[in-house]
Design a protein around this motif. Structure first.
Motif, PDB file in Angstrom:
ATOM      1  N   GLY A   1       0.871  -1.404   0.038  1.00 42.32           N
ATOM      2  CA  GLY A   1       0.006   0.018   0.122  1.00 42.32           C
ATOM      3  C   GLY A   1       1.023   1.221  -0.007  1.00 42.32           C
ATOM      4  O   GLY A   1       0.284   2.433   0.194  1.00 42.32           O
ATOM      5  N   LYS A   2       2.196   1.252  -0.344  1.00 40.46           N
ATOM      6  CA  LYS A   2       2.871   2.407  -0.227  1.00 40.46           C
ATOM      7  C   LYS A   2       3.769   2.292  -1.701  1.00 40.46           C
ATOM      8  O   LYS A   2       3.917   1.625  -2.547  1.00 40.46           O
ATOM      9  CB  LYS A   2       4.065   2.418   0.924  1.00 40.46           C
ATOM     10  CG  LYS A   2       3.424   2.129   2.182  1.00 40.46           C
ATOM     11  CD  LYS A   2       4.355   1.965   3.372  1.00 40.46           C
ATOM     12  CE  LYS A   2       4.089   1.948   4.720  1.00 40.46           C
ATOM     13  NZ  LYS A   2       5.042   2.022   5.574  1.00 40.46           N
ATOM     14  N   VAL A   3       4.061   3.680  -1.929  1.00 41.34           N
ATOM     15  CA  VAL A   3       4.880   3.944  -3.063  1.00 41.34           C
ATOM     16  C   VAL A   3       6.258   3.361  -3.173  1.00 41.34           C
ATOM     17  O   VAL A   3       6.936   3.440  -2.329  1.00 41.34           O
ATOM     18  CB  VAL A   3       4.937   5.304  -3.339  1.00 41.34           C
ATOM     19  CG1 VAL A   3       5.782   5.508  -4.844  1.00 41.34           C
ATOM     20  CG2 VAL A   3       3.552   6.112  -3.298  1.00 41.34           C
ATOM     21  N   PRO A   4       6.552   2.387  -3.971  1.00 43.43           N
ATOM     22  CA  PRO A   4       7.963   1.439  -3.895  1.00 43.43           C
ATOM     23  C   PRO A   4       8.955   2.423  -4.590  1.00 43.43           C
ATOM     24  O   PRO A   4       8.537   3.465  -5.120  1.00 43.43           O
ATOM     25  CB  PRO A   4       7.526   0.375  -4.773  1.00 43.43           C
ATOM     26  CG  PRO A   4       6.404   0.704  -5.699  1.00 43.43           C
ATOM     27  CD  PRO A   4       5.593   1.801  -5.124  1.00 43.43           C
ATOM     28  N   LYS A   5      10.205   1.923  -4.162  1.00 46.56           N
ATOM     29  CA  LYS A   5      11.396   2.598  -4.743  1.00 46.56           C
ATOM     30  C   LYS A   5      11.190   2.455  -6.187  1.00 46.56           C
ATOM     31  O   LYS A   5      11.128   1.505  -6.727  1.00 46.56           O
ATOM     32  CB  LYS A   5      12.453   2.470  -3.780  1.00 46.56           C
ATOM     33  CG  LYS A   5      13.723   2.855  -4.312  1.00 46.56           C
ATOM     34  CD  LYS A   5      14.939   2.450  -3.385  1.00 46.56           C
ATOM     35  CE  LYS A   5      16.320   2.821  -3.835  1.00 46.56           C
ATOM     36  NZ  LYS A   5      17.397   2.482  -3.129  1.00 46.56           N
ATOM     37  N   LEU A   6      12.121   3.374  -7.089  1.00 42.76           N
ATOM     38  CA  LEU A   6      12.412   3.241  -8.276  1.00 42.76           C
ATOM     39  C   LEU A   6      13.908   3.014  -8.425  1.00 42.76           C
ATOM     40  O   LEU A   6      14.747   3.537  -7.787  1.00 42.76           O
ATOM     41  CB  LEU A   6      12.232   4.441  -9.135  1.00 42.76           C
ATOM     42  CG  LEU A   6      12.659   4.380 -10.352  1.00 42.76           C
ATOM     43  CD1 LEU A   6      11.933   3.465 -11.259  1.00 42.76           C
ATOM     44  CD2 LEU A   6      12.722   5.737 -11.128  1.00 42.76           C
TER      45      LEU A   6
END
Length: 256
Positions: free
Chosen positions: A90-95
Motif C-alpha cells: 500500500g505504499k509507493v515503492p522505490k524506483l
C-alpha cells in the motif's frame, strides 16, 4: 484574441429542438445518472463538432463510457492501485534506476512528452485531440503493465527475492503515470481528477499544470488509500430507457 466556433451537434440524427423536446436536459441527466457528470463531459468533448456537424447518440455514450473510461482509463488506475496494495504494502515503492530497462524508459519518455503535446493541442483549441491523447497515455500504461506482468513476477519471489525490484519499478512508474493522468484529465474531467487526488492523499495544488510531466509527484514510502472505481459500467437497460424517453418526449425542461 481567438474565439473558436464549433459546428452543430445533433441528437440521434436530428437537430436539437427545445420546442419539440428533442434534447437531453441536464437536470434529467443528473437525476438518471447520479455521479456521472464527467461521463457526459467526456462524451461531449470526444464528440465535439469542431470542424463539421456531429451526432450525440445514447449508444455512443454507452460505448465510450464502457470501452474508454471504464476499460482503458479507469482500468489502468484501478489495476495500479490494487497491485500496489497487494505487492507493495500500500505504499509507493522505490524506483531502482540501475535496473530500468527499455520499456521503463519508453514509458518515462511518454509521460514527459505528453504534457507538451497535450498543451499544444489545447492552445490550438483541438480539445478532442487533446482528450484522445490523455486516454491514449492511459492505454500506454495498460500496455506497459501487461508487458511487465508484476503479478507473474511476484510468483518468483520465494526463489528470487531480487524480483521485488522489478515489481517496484513497474508499480512506481505506473503510480507516477497515474498522478500525471490526474493533472492531464483535470481540464476535461475535474470530478475524476479529484477522486484520484483523494486516493493519492494529496492536495489540489498537485493539479497545477506545471506539475505535468514530472516523475516524483508521489514520494517513495508514502501510503495511499484503497482504490475506488472512477467510473461504472452503463447497462443496456439504462440506454434503452433514455432512447424511449427521448422518442416519447417525456423529458421536460425546467421552467424558469
Amino acid at each position: 484574441d481567438n474565439g473558436p466556433a464549433n459546428e452543430f451537434l445533433n441528437i440521434e440524427g436530428d437537430k436539437v429542438s427545445a420546442s419539440r423536446n428533442w434534447a437531453v436536459w441536464v437536470h434529467e441527466y443528473l437525476k438518471d445518472f447520479p455521479g456521472c457528470e464527467d461521463v457526459l463531459r467526456y462524451v461531449l468533448c470526444a464528440n465535439a463538432p469542431e470542424n463539421k456537424d456531429n451526432d450525440f447518440t445514447w449508444r455512443d455514450f454507452q460505448d465510450r463510457n464502457n470501452s474508454e473510461l471504464v476499460s482503458i482509463f479507469g482500468n489502468f488506475v484501478n489495476r495500479t492501485w490494487v497491485l500496489m496494495h497487494k505487492l507493495c504494502g500500500g505504499k509507493v515503492p522505490k524506483l531502482h534506476e540501475e535496473l530500468m530497462d527499455e520499456k521503463d524508459r519508453e514509458l518515462v519518455e511518454k509521460i514527459q512528452n505528453s504534457k507538451f503535446k497535450i498543451q499544444n493541442l489545447l492552445e490550438e483549441y483541438k480539445f478532442r485531440d487533446a482528450l484522445y491523447d490523455v486516454i491514449d497515455l492511459s492505454r500506454s500504461g495498460n500496455k506497459y503493465m501487461q508487458e511487465k506482468e508484476p503479478w507473474i513476477v511476484a510468483k518468483q519471489l520465494a526463489e528470487n527475492p531480487e524480483a521485488q525490484k522489478s515489481i517496484d519499478n513497474c508499480l512506481h512508474l505506473c503510480l507516477q503515470l497515474t498522478a500525471n493522468l490526474a493533472i492531464l484529465i483535470n481540464p476535461f474531467l475535474p470530478g475524476t481528477a479529484r477522486k484520484m487526488l483523494q486516493m493519492m492523499k494529496v492536495v489540489d495544488k498537485m493539479l497545477d499544470w506545471e506539475n505535468a510531466g514530472k516523475l516524483k509527484l508521489l514520494s517513495v514510502g508514502y501510503s495511499l488509500r484503497e482504490p475506488q472505481l472512477l467510473f461504472r459500467k452503463i447497462e443496456d437497460t439504462e440506454i434503452t430507457a433514455q432512447i424511449e424517453k427521448l422518442n416519447k418526449g417525456l423529458i421536460k425542461p425546467v421552467m424558469q
